[in-house]
Motif scaffolding. Structure first.
Motif, short mmCIF file in Angstrom:
data_model
loop_
_atom_site.label_atom_id
_atom_site.label_comp_id
_atom_site.label_asym_id
_atom_site.label_seq_id
_atom_site.Cartn_x
_atom_site.Cartn_y
_atom_site.Cartn_z
N ALA A 278 0.84 -1.19 0.00
CA ALA A 278 0.00 0.00 0.00
C ALA A 278 0.89 1.25 0.00
O ALA A 278 2.11 1.18 0.13
CB ALA A 278 -0.91 -0.01 1.22
N ALA A 279 0.23 2.43 -0.14
CA ALA A 279 0.94 3.71 -0.06
C ALA A 279 0.64 4.35 1.28
O ALA A 279 -0.49 4.35 1.77
CB ALA A 279 0.51 4.63 -1.19
N PHE A 280 1.70 4.93 1.90
CA PHE A 280 1.62 5.61 3.19
C PHE A 280 2.08 7.05 3.00
O PHE A 280 2.63 7.40 1.95
CB PHE A 280 2.48 4.89 4.22
CG PHE A 280 2.07 3.46 4.48
CD1 PHE A 280 1.34 3.13 5.63
CD2 PHE A 280 2.40 2.44 3.60
CE1 PHE A 280 0.96 1.83 5.87
CE2 PHE A 280 2.02 1.12 3.84
CZ PHE A 280 1.29 0.82 4.98
N LEU A 281 1.88 7.89 4.02
CA LEU A 281 2.19 9.31 3.85
C LEU A 281 2.82 9.88 5.11
O LEU A 281 2.37 9.63 6.23
CB LEU A 281 0.90 10.09 3.53
CG LEU A 281 1.05 11.60 3.33
CD1 LEU A 281 2.01 11.92 2.19
CD2 LEU A 281 -0.31 12.24 3.07
N ALA A 300 -4.84 7.11 11.56
CA ALA A 300 -6.29 7.12 11.72
C ALA A 300 -6.75 8.31 12.56
O ALA A 300 -7.93 8.68 12.54
CB ALA A 300 -6.75 5.82 12.37
N ASP A 301 -5.84 8.95 13.30
CA ASP A 301 -6.16 10.10 14.15
C ASP A 301 -5.63 11.41 13.59
O ASP A 301 -5.55 12.41 14.29
CB ASP A 301 -5.59 9.88 15.55
CG ASP A 301 -6.14 8.64 16.22
OD1 ASP A 301 -7.36 8.42 16.13
OD2 ASP A 301 -5.34 7.87 16.80
N GLY A 302 -5.24 11.43 12.32
CA GLY A 302 -4.66 12.62 11.73
C GLY A 302 -3.14 12.55 11.72
O GLY A 302 -2.55 11.48 11.64
N TRP A 303 -2.48 13.71 11.81
CA TRP A 303 -1.02 13.77 11.76
C TRP A 303 -0.44 13.52 13.15
O TRP A 303 -0.78 14.19 14.12
CB TRP A 303 -0.55 15.13 11.24
CG TRP A 303 -0.89 15.35 9.80
CD1 TRP A 303 -1.89 16.13 9.30
CD2 TRP A 303 -0.23 14.77 8.68
NE1 TRP A 303 -1.90 16.08 7.93
CE2 TRP A 303 -0.88 15.24 7.51
CE3 TRP A 303 0.84 13.89 8.53
CZ2 TRP A 303 -0.50 14.88 6.24
CZ3 TRP A 303 1.23 13.52 7.26
CH2 TRP A 303 0.57 14.00 6.12
N ILE A 304 0.48 12.56 13.23
CA ILE A 304 1.14 12.20 14.49
C ILE A 304 2.64 12.40 14.30
O ILE A 304 3.24 11.82 13.39
CB ILE A 304 0.86 10.73 14.87
CG1 ILE A 304 -0.63 10.50 15.04
CG2 ILE A 304 1.62 10.36 16.14
CD1 ILE A 304 -1.27 11.27 16.17
N PRO A 305 3.30 13.21 15.14
CA PRO A 305 4.73 13.44 14.96
C PRO A 305 5.56 12.25 15.43
O PRO A 305 5.29 11.64 16.47
CB PRO A 305 5.00 14.67 15.83
CG PRO A 305 3.93 14.64 16.87
CD PRO A 305 2.72 14.05 16.22
N VAL A 308 6.51 6.53 13.12
CA VAL A 308 6.30 5.92 11.81
C VAL A 308 5.46 4.66 11.90
O VAL A 308 4.75 4.29 10.95
CB VAL A 308 7.65 5.63 11.13
CG1 VAL A 308 8.45 4.61 11.91
CG2 VAL A 308 7.48 5.18 9.69
N ASP A 309 5.48 3.98 13.05
CA ASP A 309 4.73 2.74 13.19
C ASP A 309 3.22 2.96 13.16
O ASP A 309 2.46 2.01 12.94
CB ASP A 309 5.10 2.04 14.50
CG ASP A 309 6.55 1.55 14.50
OD1 ASP A 309 7.03 1.19 13.41
OD2 ASP A 309 7.17 1.55 15.56
N ARG A 310 2.76 4.18 13.36
CA ARG A 310 1.32 4.44 13.39
C ARG A 310 0.77 4.88 12.03
O ARG A 310 -0.43 5.12 11.90
CB ARG A 310 1.00 5.49 14.46
CG ARG A 310 1.25 4.99 15.88
CD ARG A 310 0.80 6.00 16.91
NE ARG A 310 -0.65 6.26 16.81
CZ ARG A 310 -1.28 7.17 17.55
NH1 ARG A 310 -0.60 7.91 18.42
NH2 ARG A 310 -2.58 7.36 17.42
N ALA A 311 1.63 5.02 11.03
CA ALA A 311 1.14 5.41 9.70
C ALA A 311 0.20 4.35 9.15
O ALA A 311 0.43 3.14 9.31
CB ALA A 311 2.32 5.60 8.76
N VAL A 312 -0.88 4.81 8.51
CA VAL A 312 -1.87 3.90 7.94
C VAL A 312 -1.91 4.11 6.43
O VAL A 312 -1.57 5.18 5.93
CB VAL A 312 -3.26 4.13 8.56
CG1 VAL A 312 -3.23 3.87 10.06
CG2 VAL A 312 -3.77 5.53 8.25
#
Length: 404
Positions: A278-281, A300-305, A308-312
């Motif tokens: 998949a593609a992540f951002l 899933a909660d918006g931008w998290i600083p 990287v493990d939380r990227a969806v």
């Protein structure tokens, strides 16, 4: 006689480790045996359409997508075989160098490249770069002659080999350790050029390969010379590297990249190794591109600083080589889908989405093994120009489509 191709800065050496051996199957354009299969691009089929002569541009029928011209190879108007010793290559990742006129150029980074197949080592280079100031894309992309020492000319070359595009970043060239180093994205910020490279340790079949890491290289002289920064390594192997802290498993989703600048941020789209993820951002303030701690990730909660493990995923697989472009009123994404056998287009009002459903632009039934669509950054309005590589020719063509 051409100079021997010598690696300049192997990424795996910068990382300080080795990895287990894996099976070999990669880009072999000099009439070597190639892997069979039905996927796009390297590690997939080399098939032309039935009865189609090699080196002919594909006829894509009456739809909105057209093949314009070859960019590289002996059948291109650029005659890169004679002028750059580039008989076969792929990718052509493009970005604007950010310079003012008359020095404004499009820089194009290519992957594994060969020249004279009868020469020792087949004049192999792991990556090369070309430049163009051509603003009329209706008949192709013109690349000017290379000139030694001229950082605005057609390609970096040495004075003793003025018709031989030289390698940007070297590799060990050892299967299972580091087979090659390939560019995946490029961007310019404040006059500095950035390329994200992936260190490939081994090729597999059908769009599969295995990476050591991705890492950013910088150039302060318009792509003439490059320095790879080990602190930007996103590791994809179980190595314990002193001084390198980015060992999160989520970095596996950022082994290949696509860059776009917007609103003071650099948006960094990532995909895993190969063509089926998949593609992540992520995003980062433009001036902090080399600081991995400054990146934010879309979750899933918006931008998290910093996590990287939380990227969806923002787009489900299979996403092959990816490029993203802002047209002025929307974002456009192109990628090859090995599962459907098509180059697909999606659009979105914002970098993170929601992204539209996929629109096929070119299928393998129409064009054979096309892969790696990269958008020309000077595309305007509804006219979208992009490059794509064809495995059977192992060269790059320019295509045009209409954004709906």
């Amino acid at each position: 006689m051409r100079p021997a191709v010598v690696g300049g800065c192997a990424l795996v050496l910068a990382l300080g480790g080795t990895v287990p051996l894996a099976a070999q199957a990669g880009a072999e354009p000099c009439s070597h045996e190639r892997p069979s299969g039905s996927g796009f691009g390297s590690g997939g089929s080399a098939d032309l359409l039935p009865g189609e002569p090699k080196d002919r541009l594909p006829d894509l029928g009456s739809g909105p997508t057209r093949a314009v011209a070859w960019l590289t190879g002996p059948h291109s108007d650029n005659r890169t075989d004679a002028r750059f010793s580039v008989s076969g290559t792929d990718l052509a990742i493009m970005w604007d160098n950010g310079a003012a006129e008359p020095d404004r150029r499009i820089l194009m980074a290519f992957g594994d490249t060969f020249g004279d197949c009868s020469a020792p080592g087949e004049e192999w280079r792991h990556n090369v770069l070309m430049r163009s100031g051509d603003t009329n894309l209706t008949d192709g992309i013109d690349v000017p002659d290379p000139v030694p020492g001229d950082i605005h000319a057609g390609s970096p070359v040495h004075a003793h080999a003025p018709d031989f595009s030289r390698e940007l970043v070297g590799a060990l060239g050892i299967e299972g350790i580091e087979k090659t180093v390939i560019p995946t994205a490029g961007i310019s910020v404040d006059g500095v050029q950035y390329i994200n490279f992936m260190s490939v340790r081994a090729w597999g079949d059908h769009g599969e390969w295995w990476t050591n890491a991705s890492m950013i290289g910088t150039s302060a002289d318009n792509g003439e010379t490059w320095h790879v920064d080990p602190a930007t390594a996103r590791l994809n192997v179980p190595l314990d590297i002193p001084g390198v802290q980015q060992l999160s498993s989520g970095n596996a989703n950022f082994q290949q990249h696509a860059y776009v600048r917007h609103g003071g941020y650099l948006y960094d789209y990532g995909t895993p190794q190969g063509r089926f993820g998949a593609a992540f951002l992520s995003r980062v303030p433009e001036q902090q591109i080399l600081d991995l701690a400054a990146y934010e990730y879309w979750t899933a909660d918006g931008w998290i600083p910093g996590d990287v493990d939380r990227a969806v995923p923002i787009v489900p697989g299979a996403v092959g080589e990816l490029s993203v472009h802002f047209t002025g009123d929307r974002f456009v994404m192109l990628y090859g889908n090995d599962a459907t056998g098509a180059i697909e287009l999606r659009t979105s009002p914002s970098p993170e989405g929601p992204w539209s459903g996929p629109r096929p632009l070119v299928t393998r039934d129409e064009a054979g093994g096309l892969y790696a669509p990269f958008i020309h950054p000077w595309s305007t309005g509804h006219d979208l120009y992009f490059t794509a590589s064809r495995w059977s020719d192992y060269n790059v063509m320019l295509l045009r489509t209409t954004v709906p």
